[in-house]
Write an enzyme that holds these catalytic residues in place. Structure first.
Site, PDB file in Angstrom:
ATOM      1  N   CYS A 103      23.617  67.725  41.468  1.00 53.83           N
ATOM      2  CA  CYS A 103      22.943  69.025  41.546  1.00 53.83           C
ATOM      3  C   CYS A 103      21.790  68.987  42.555  1.00 53.83           C
ATOM      4  CB  CYS A 103      22.437  69.385  40.146  1.00 53.83           C
ATOM      5  SG  CYS A 103      21.246  70.709  40.058  1.00 53.83           S
TER       6      CYS A 103
ATOM      7  N   CYS B   8      18.399  70.056  41.173  1.00 48.83           N
ATOM      8  CA  CYS B   8      17.891  68.995  40.282  1.00 48.83           C
ATOM      9  C   CYS B   8      17.183  67.921  41.102  1.00 48.83           C
ATOM     10  CB  CYS B   8      19.028  68.363  39.488  1.00 48.83           C
ATOM     11  SG  CYS B   8      19.898  69.498  38.382  1.00 48.83           S
TER      12      CYS B   8
END
Length: 137
Positions: free
Chosen positions: A64, A67
């Site tokens: 991600c 993230c």
């Protein structure tokens, strides 16, 4: 191999807890670990939430992009606030992610006094996280 990694995580968590307990003379802001704790499983999360007043759980995935951008922000939050930051890889902890209704990453859940108090989904800036933490401090 997975059992070895889980055992190492348990040992590191125990070391962090012991280090924190030995600093009991310092004020409570210093009792939370200054680095994020990697959590593997519901029992570890439950133990950590029970031990610390404020826990910011970062549900993330290695693949991600947001993230990865959030990583330095949560590290700063761990180092500079009284919140204990835990990181939970949703790919390794799918049941835990489902338990807390994580449908997208990053998802941040703030636990205050053992209960989920706030949920933030998506990229967050440091000021927003500090504000949410201070509201529950």
């Amino acid at each position: 191999m997975a059992e070895d990694i889980e055992e190492i995580r348990r040992q590191k968590l125990a070391e962090l807890r012991n280090r924190t307990e030995t600093d009991g003379a310092e004020e409570s802001a210093s009792k939370s670990p200054s680095e994020p704790i990697h959590i593997n499983g519901d029992a570890e999360l439950s133990d950590t939430v029970a031990e610390y007043d404020l826990v910011l759980a970062d549900f993330y995935a290695d693949w991600c992009g947001p993230c990865q951008m959030l990583e330095p922000v949560v590290e700063t939050i761990a180092a500079e606030t009284r919140a204990t930051v835990v990181k939970i890889d949703i790919d390794s902890n799918q049941q835990l992610a489902a338990k807390y209704g994580v449908q997208g990453v990053p998802t941040l859940v703030l636990f205050a006094d053992g209960q989920p108090a706030e949920r933030l989904v998506g990229m967050q800036d440091e000021a927003q996280l500090r504000s949410v933490i201070e509201a529950h401090a």
